[in-house]
Motif scaffolding. Structure first.
Motif, PDB file in Angstrom:
ATOM      1  N   LEU A 112      11.601 -22.163   7.252  1.00  0.00           N
ATOM      2  CA  LEU A 112      12.281 -22.969   8.265  1.00  0.00           C
ATOM      3  C   LEU A 112      12.841 -22.089   9.369  1.00  0.00           C
ATOM      4  CD1 LEU A 112      13.466 -25.651   9.307  1.00  0.00           C
ATOM      5  CD2 LEU A 112      15.447 -25.241   7.822  1.00  0.00           C
TER       6      LEU A 112
ATOM      7  N   LEU B 298       8.117 -28.719  11.138  1.00  0.00           N
ATOM      8  CA  LEU B 298       9.183 -28.179  10.300  1.00  0.00           C
ATOM      9  C   LEU B 298       8.814 -28.368   8.829  1.00  0.00           C
ATOM     10  CD1 LEU B 298      12.324 -29.621  12.143  1.00  0.00           C
ATOM     11  CD2 LEU B 298      11.460 -27.281  12.259  1.00  0.00           C
TER      12      LEU B 298
ATOM     13  N   THR C  18      16.163 -30.388   6.032  1.00  0.00           N
ATOM     14  CA  THR C  18      15.122 -31.193   6.686  1.00  0.00           C
ATOM     15  C   THR C  18      14.783 -32.382   5.799  1.00  0.00           C
ATOM     16  OG1 THR C  18      13.279 -29.943   5.701  1.00  0.00           O
ATOM     17  CG2 THR C  18      14.124 -29.173   7.825  1.00  0.00           C
TER      18      THR C  18
ATOM     19  N   VAL D 150      17.595 -27.810  14.015  1.00  0.00           N
ATOM     20  CA  VAL D 150      16.723 -28.867  13.484  1.00  0.00           C
ATOM     21  C   VAL D 150      16.938 -30.166  14.259  1.00  0.00           C
ATOM     22  CG1 VAL D 150      16.322 -30.366  11.492  1.00  0.00           C
ATOM     23  CG2 VAL D 150      16.444 -27.895  11.179  1.00  0.00           C
TER      24      VAL D 150
END
Length: 307
Positions: free
Chosen positions: A45, A155, A183, A143
């Motif tokens: 990430l 992602l 996420t 994010v």
């Protein structure tokens, strides 16, 4: 909590003083243990977000090397948000002192939060956490920005990390382990739109090695010039690069040209091309192929019934 168990929980060497000892009574603090930092999806990430930021800021020649160390003062966030949102923030460009950096960060975050339409206790970041280099808060912020301004950014789904909450009480330190979600979980739709190159690597890995010939950027620049109609003067790039720095110059120029033409659908780091990362190189080549294959198809279509 006894000191011995505290060291074991945070997985710190005994000679290192745990930071929670200075936690004032009645306060809580969240810690990210070393094992969580080494989780593969957590590292992935960070890599995807860093490449995305560097691709966005490539025309400004800004390079982020650490999300933990480079975002806190508001400078990167300032330039990134302006580019994503297409607006100009009236804040000082360079803040040198800690006080001015904190003020700038507060102004930028205010604009970011307004754009994301978030407020109140549900916001996973703050001026304090970002300025204090809280990696989890920084990732939550990035994010959210990526989801808002580039929803097709790949992602890694369902990234979770174990965190430790510490609370200072009259009877000592209390701890609790929790899982923090960074996420969202993937859906069937996400699975169906998986990056085609991930699938290619699974079914035919032996067929993708030849693209490493593009690592010095020369063939890539000549190909872009031929397909896009650019005239590249020999003074603008190194025809026979003899060092990694010269190769990086060539590849960076090639990516700038592609980005100016709107051809990069995924963030690509020039360092990855130079380091012969096959997937990154394939993405760049496919962006050219897709445009000109589509153009050739459209050019060959009938223009209507003949008179």
């Amino acid at each position: 909590m006894e000191t011995e168990s505290l060291y074991n929980l945070l997985q710190l060497p005994k000679e290192v003083s745990p930071p929670v000892e200075e936690l004032p009574q009645g306060e809580k603090k969240k810690f990210l243990p070393p094992t969580s930092r080494k989780e593969p999806k957590f590292e992935e990430l960070q890599k995807v977000l860093m490449e995305w930021i560097n691709t966005q800021l490539l025309p400004e020649h800004i390079v982020v090397r650490s999300l933990e160390e480079d975002i806190f003062d508001g400078l990167i966030l300032h330039h990134l948000f302006q580019r994503l949102a297409g607006l100009k923030l009236e804040v000082e460009d360079i803040a040198l002192t800690a006080g001015s950096q904190r003020r700038k960060l507060a102004q930028v975050l205010e604009a970011v939060n307004q754009s994301l339409q978030v407020e109140g206790p549900g916001v996973r970041w703050s001026v304090d956490t970002i300025f204090n280099k809280d990696l989890l808060a920084t990732l939550h912020l990035l994010v959210a920005l990526a989801t808002r301004f580039q929803p097709d950014l790949p992602l890694p789904p369902n990234v979770q990390v174990e965190v430790i909450f510490m609370e200072s009480t009259k009877s000592g330190l209390k701890s609790e382990k929790l899982v923090e979600q960074l996420t969202e979980c993937s859906t069937e739709k996400d699975q169906s739109s998986q990056d085609a190159f991930d699938e290619l690597f699974k079914v035919a890995p032996e067929k993708v090695g030849a693209v490493k010939e593009f690592a010095d950027g020369v063939i890539l620049l000549l190909l872009i010039g031929q397909l896009e109609g650019f005239f590249l003067h020999l003074k603008e790039f190194y025809l026979t690069p003899s060092s990694p720095a010269e190769m990086l110059h060539n590849v960076t120029l090639a990516l700038e040209l592609l980005k100016d033409q709107g051809l990069l659908s995924h963030p690509v780091s020039p360092e990855d091309i130079v380091n012969k990362d096959t997937k990154s190189t394939l993405r760049v080549l496919y962006s050219l192929f897709h445009k000109h294959k589509l153009k050739g198809t459209m050019d060959g279509m009938p223009r209507g019934s003949p008179n």
